[in-house]
Motif scaffolding. Structure first.
Motif, PDB file in Angstrom:
ATOM      1  N   UNK A   1      34.254  26.563   5.094  1.00 16.61           N
ATOM      2  CA  UNK A   1      33.779  28.204   6.058  1.00 16.61           C
ATOM      3  C   UNK A   1      34.267  27.960   7.588  1.00 16.61           C
TER       4      UNK A   1
ATOM      5  N   UNK B   1      37.672  28.974   9.591  1.00 15.82           N
ATOM      6  CA  UNK B   1      38.208  30.966   9.330  1.00 15.82           C
ATOM      7  C   UNK B   1      39.539  29.926   8.538  1.00 15.82           C
TER       8      UNK B   1
ATOM      9  N   UNK C   1      32.519  43.348   7.219  1.00 22.45           N
ATOM     10  CA  UNK C   1      31.802  41.536   7.457  1.00 22.45           C
ATOM     11  C   UNK C   1      32.282  40.114   7.035  1.00 22.45           C
ATOM     12  N   UNK C   2      33.264  39.728   7.762  1.00 25.50           N
ATOM     13  CA  UNK C   2      34.422  38.734   7.811  1.00 25.50           C
ATOM     14  C   UNK C   2      33.620  37.310   7.816  1.00 25.50           C
ATOM     15  N   UNK C   3      33.589  37.192   6.797  1.00 29.67           N
ATOM     16  CA  UNK C   3      33.253  34.833   7.148  1.00 29.67           C
ATOM     17  C   UNK C   3      34.153  34.213   8.217  1.00 29.67           C
TER      18      UNK C   3
ATOM     19  N   UNK D   1      32.976  34.771  13.548  1.00 29.13           N
ATOM     20  CA  UNK D   1      32.111  34.822  13.537  1.00 29.13           C
ATOM     21  C   UNK D   1      32.080  35.837  15.176  1.00 29.13           C
ATOM     22  N   UNK D   2      32.401  35.867  16.002  1.00 29.47           N
ATOM     23  CA  UNK D   2      32.635  36.717  17.161  1.00 29.47           C
ATOM     24  C   UNK D   2      32.982  37.836  16.394  1.00 29.47           C
TER      25      UNK D   2
ATOM     26  N   UNK E   1      32.333  39.436  13.392  1.00 33.80           N
ATOM     27  CA  UNK E   1      31.065  39.844  12.372  1.00 33.80           C
ATOM     28  C   UNK E   1      30.042  40.103  12.807  1.00 33.80           C
ATOM     29  N   UNK E   2      29.094  38.249  13.167  1.00 38.40           N
ATOM     30  CA  UNK E   2      27.707  38.905  13.853  1.00 38.40           C
ATOM     31  C   UNK E   2      27.320  39.566  15.068  1.00 38.40           C
ATOM     32  N   UNK E   3      26.254  40.732  14.490  1.00 41.00           N
ATOM     33  CA  UNK E   3      26.385  41.603  15.554  1.00 41.00           C
ATOM     34  C   UNK E   3      26.082  43.207  15.336  1.00 41.00           C
ATOM     35  N   UNK E   4      26.987  42.723  13.934  1.00 37.90           N
ATOM     36  CA  UNK E   4      27.729  43.820  13.043  1.00 37.90           C
ATOM     37  C   UNK E   4      26.445  44.570  12.699  1.00 37.90           C
ATOM     38  N   UNK E   5      25.263  44.467  12.259  1.00 32.93           N
ATOM     39  CA  UNK E   5      24.116  44.895  11.867  1.00 32.93           C
ATOM     40  C   UNK E   5      23.627  46.124  12.394  1.00 32.93           C
TER      41      UNK E   5
ATOM     42  N   UNK F   1      28.611  48.331   4.659  1.00 32.32           N
ATOM     43  CA  UNK F   1      29.579  46.881   4.670  1.00 32.32           C
ATOM     44  C   UNK F   1      29.939  46.436   3.957  1.00 32.32           C
TER      45      UNK F   1
ATOM     46  N   UNK G   1      31.029  43.131   2.240  1.00 32.21           N
ATOM     47  CA  UNK G   1      31.417  41.236   2.533  1.00 32.21           C
ATOM     48  C   UNK G   1      32.965  40.624   2.170  1.00 32.21           C
TER      49      UNK G   1
END
Lengths: 412, 372
Positions: A95, A97, A356-358, A361-362, A364-368, A384, A386
């Motif tokens: 999980x 980077x 949305x890039x696994x 996180x900084x 991708x989270x917030x993209x929604x 979007x 994934x």
């Protein structure tokens, strides 16, 4: 080789960016110097994060090397999966980077693109892009047993306050002290002024190049920007970068004058968000092109000039702290959303593609939320995807293809 | 043990506790996410610092805001908030820790409606003088922000009293660890875990008294000494799975120490009660063993783990992480290697969703205990 393969399609040739070769040559020369034994160059090597202040390294004649740029090379040469799996055998979670996993694994093997990166004499980690680089550089500091300097840039969710400014400004001095100690020589402040000017020039030119896509048809796409980005990242603050970008800009202007677009037909104009999917650049580029959809701009490559407004040309060193602290990734999600909204307006885009890039996180989270903000404020379709920037195992071609097709339908 | 009852009751429904507390006292409740939250300042403001761990309910609303690759803490907390389960909160505090919590702060600020929202952007590196000064300035600013946000004044006396209470609580929690280490028969680890979880949400003045009473009671009780068992150190982020303690204990093991933010990281480090109080608070958070999202040298956590193993004569280590916790996952390989060099066996358990991890944990844990 068959005859048909030898004959080049003149239409395609016309659209090719001629500076691509020059860029490749310059990057090769850069890596050759970096990989030349230190006894010959007499230069030390610093590994530095992509958002780190490279200019003081140039002043000290230290060769900056970018593990993240290398992570992209690993991804593009499709070595990501193999190296990531190696890291997983070493105990690193799948999980984490994929740049970090690939780089950590690559350090321990003889291999990887260009046969591996030259060993560092020091590590410079600036956490303005993520907390991951801190952990990654700690791993490498243990592995190579070399000094690690951390430039700690507090995240500016809603503000950049005087306490932050004081803290980062003090650290810039600590950074210089660190470099002086390692190199055993004084820091040349006059040269800093020169390097600072070149850095600003380079950033301005890069922004100008990216802005040429405001033209219809766009003379290049974000896929070209992903390629030409390496220069502003790795050679920021050098004359090489300035000279190259001047010629690239001239080529773009020439293309505009002649009405040459990157796509044979440009029906839709799109903005890309997040890092590229390095191992599928060509596939994605062809896929969008087949729908006459041109990715005219992206949040990633423009990131290297996202905080230029905070730079003071007459006091480069004094403004360095604010410039590096306020890059777009180190700000709040709403500020990042505003940035995309402005890009859509500026480049007159018809839609936005989010990766949305696994691995990130900084970013991708917030993209929604950003997606919703764009729909509310401008009401254009968004997509979007994934995936992951370098680990191909997280890319589902059929699913992504279906989504892209459906998205294009919405644009019609 | 009946003295544990009050703690267990709170843990069974911490949200109800907070609601009742609020109704009774008329005070404010401030949610927070991390052991770097300077609780003392919140207590000094007359408010209740409430550690949000998520209720573990099924995620549905939060899926529209967070990708599946964020941890169950981040997703669970947002779910509770969006579902209105945290309506008793008057505000939330987000200290700078990992990337996920940073983005949660943005999403929270944009999509929930609590009166007060504070980002405590603390330094990430903690081993320099400038970081220490910056940490102090963050604490000073937080005090001012609370004053402005709630229209109150926090004077030095209030802050000093809150620090004293905090110190008492932390000393008592440390004492409980000491008791468990020397006489594991006197308090079960699962019980101690309940005490900790309650401690992070309870009225701190009442907590200080309740802990004192608990210690007196435990020290005076006569319990038959248990046969020797395997001594385990737990390490990781937050542990919200009480099962793990039961499993270890039923496999003839005893937890003797942990490096959890819901355990030792919560009580280690006393704050000096005189002088520049904000600076003293900053000192505690600077000097305490780090969360892996922060930096204090490249071997800080590995060395700390070995030190605790030696001090507590431990036989084995269990790493317990939330899945998708990047900082812990990055530290795992080197810490494991340090353990291997010392010949200390270890096991890693990743918690994906709290509800579904129980059975697997049981099996793996039993196998590990048997191997020891």
């Amino acid at each position: 080789m068959t005859l048909t393969e030898k004959i080049k399609d003149p239409e395609k040739e016309k659209r090719k960016i001629k500076s691509d070769k020059k860029m490749r040559d310059l990057m090769t020369a850069y890596y050759i110097e970096a990989k030349t034994p230190k006894e010959q160059t007499g230069k030390k090597i610093a590994w530095i994060t992509s958002g780190g202040p490279v200019e003081p390294l140039q002043v000290m004649d230290i060769i900056p090397v970018y593990p993240e740029n290398y992570g992209a090379m690993i991804g593009a040469s499709k070595m990501g999966v193999e190296l990531c799996e190696k890291a997983e055998q070493m105990g690193y979670s799948s999980d984490l980077c994929s740049y970090a996993r690939a780089d950590i694994a690559c350090a321990t093997v003889n291999g990887g693109p260009i046969g591996g990166l030259p060993e560092p004499d020091m590590l410079i980690c600036c956490n303005n892009i993520c907390g991951t680089v801190l952990k990654w550089y700690e791993v490498q500091a243990r592995y190579y047993k070399v000094p690690l300097f951390i430039l700690d840039t507090p995240i500016c969710h809603t503000e950049y306050n005087p306490d932050m400014k004081r803290y980062v400004t003090t650290q810039i001095q600590e950074y210089i002290d660190f470099l002086e100690k390692i190199c055993g020589k004084r820091f040349d402040y006059d040269r800093m002024t020169e390097v600072g000017k070149l850095s600003i020039q380079g950033q301005r030119l890069w922004q100008e190049i990216l802005d040429t896509t405001m033209n219809r048809p766009a003379p290049m796409t974000c896929f070209d920007a992903f390629f030409h980005l390496a220069m502003i990242v790795t050679l920021r603050g050098t004359k090489t970068a300035v000279d190259f970008y001047e010629s690239l800009l001239a080529e773009m202007k020439e293309r505009i004058a002649q009405g040459i677009g990157m796509l044979p037909q440009e029906k839709y104009r799109l903005v890309w968000d997040n890092l590229p999917v390095w191992y599928r650049l060509r596939w994605l580029s062809n896929k969008f092109a087949s729908h006459s959809a041109c990715l005219v701009a992206d949040t990633y490559t423009s990131g290297w000039c996202s905080s230029m407004q905070y730079l003071d040309e007459n006091d480069f060193l004094g403004s360095l702290a604010e410039m590096y602290t306020r890059i777009f990734l180190n700000t709040g999600t709403d500020i990042m959303a505003d940035n995309i909204v402005k890009m859509v307006e500026k480049y007159e885009a018809d839609g936005v593609v989010f990766h949305s890039n696994r691995s990130c996180k900084p970013y991708s989270l917030g993209q929604y939320d950003i997606q919703r903000i764009i729909q509310e404020k401008i009401g254009i379709p968004t997509l979007m995807i994934e995936a992951d920037m370098s680990d191909e195992r997280n890319f589902s071609e059929s699913q992504i293809e279906t989504r892209i097709d459906a998205f294009i339908e919405m644009l019609k | 043990m009946e003295r544990i009852g009050i703690f267990k009751q709170i843990v069974s429904n911490p949200y109800e506790y907070a609601r009742n507390w609020k109704e009774k006292t008329g005070g404010k409740v401030i949610g927070n996410f991390c052991s770097y939250t300077p609780e003392e300042v919140i207590t000094a403001a007359g408010a209740l610092p409430f550690r949000i761990l998520g209720s573990g309910a099924t995620i549905s609303k939060a899926n529209a805001f967070l990708q599946a690759y964020s941890c169950s803490l981040v997703r669970g907390a947002l779910e509770d908030s969006l579902e209105g389960r945290l309506n008793f909160l008057d505000g939330t505090v987000f200290p700078h820790t990992c990337d996920s919590i940073q983005r949660l702060s943005d999403i929270w600020r944009m999509n929930t409606n609590y009166a007060f929202h504070a980002d405590l952007i603390m330094p990430v590196k903690l081993d320099t003088e400038s970081a220490e000064q910056y940490m102090t300035s963050v604490i000073r600013k937080f005090r001012k922000d609370l004053e402005t946000g709630f229209g109150i004044r926090i004077n030095d006396e209030m802050l000093q009293k809150a620090i004293q209470t905090s110190n008492q609580v932390r000393a008592s929690l440390a004492k409980l660890y000491e008791i468990r280490k020397n006489s594991p028969e006197k308090i079960k680890s699962s019980e101690l875990h309940a005490v900790f979880k309650a401690s992070m949400v309870m009225d701190r003045n009442q907590l200080a008294d309740a802990l004192r009473e608990l210690i007196t009671f435990i020290e005076n009780q006569k319990v038959a000494k248990k046969p020797d068992s395997k001594r385990i150190v737990l390490t990781g982020g937050l542990c919200s799975m009480p099962d793990i303690y039961d499993v270890i204990e039923s496999s003839n093991g005893a937890v003797v120490w942990d490096d959890f933010c819901t355990g030792s990281r919560y009580f280690e480090g006393r704050i000096i009660e005189e002088g520049d109080l904000e600076k003293n608070i900053a000192q505690r958070y600077i000097n305490r063993i780090v969360c892996p999202a922060k930096h204090s040298g490249i071997y800080a956590r590995g060395n700390y783990l070995l030190e605790k193993i030696r001090e507590n004569h431990a036989d084995g280590v269990i790493f317990v992480f939330l899945k998708f916790c990047d900082p812990h996952s990055f530290d795992y390989p080197y810490m494991k290697e340090m353990l291997e060099k010392e010949g200390i066996p270890s096991m890693l358990f990743e918690i994906e969703e709290q509800a579904s991890s129980g059975g697997q944990l049981q099996t793996r844990c039993e196998a590990f205990m048997e191997m020891l």
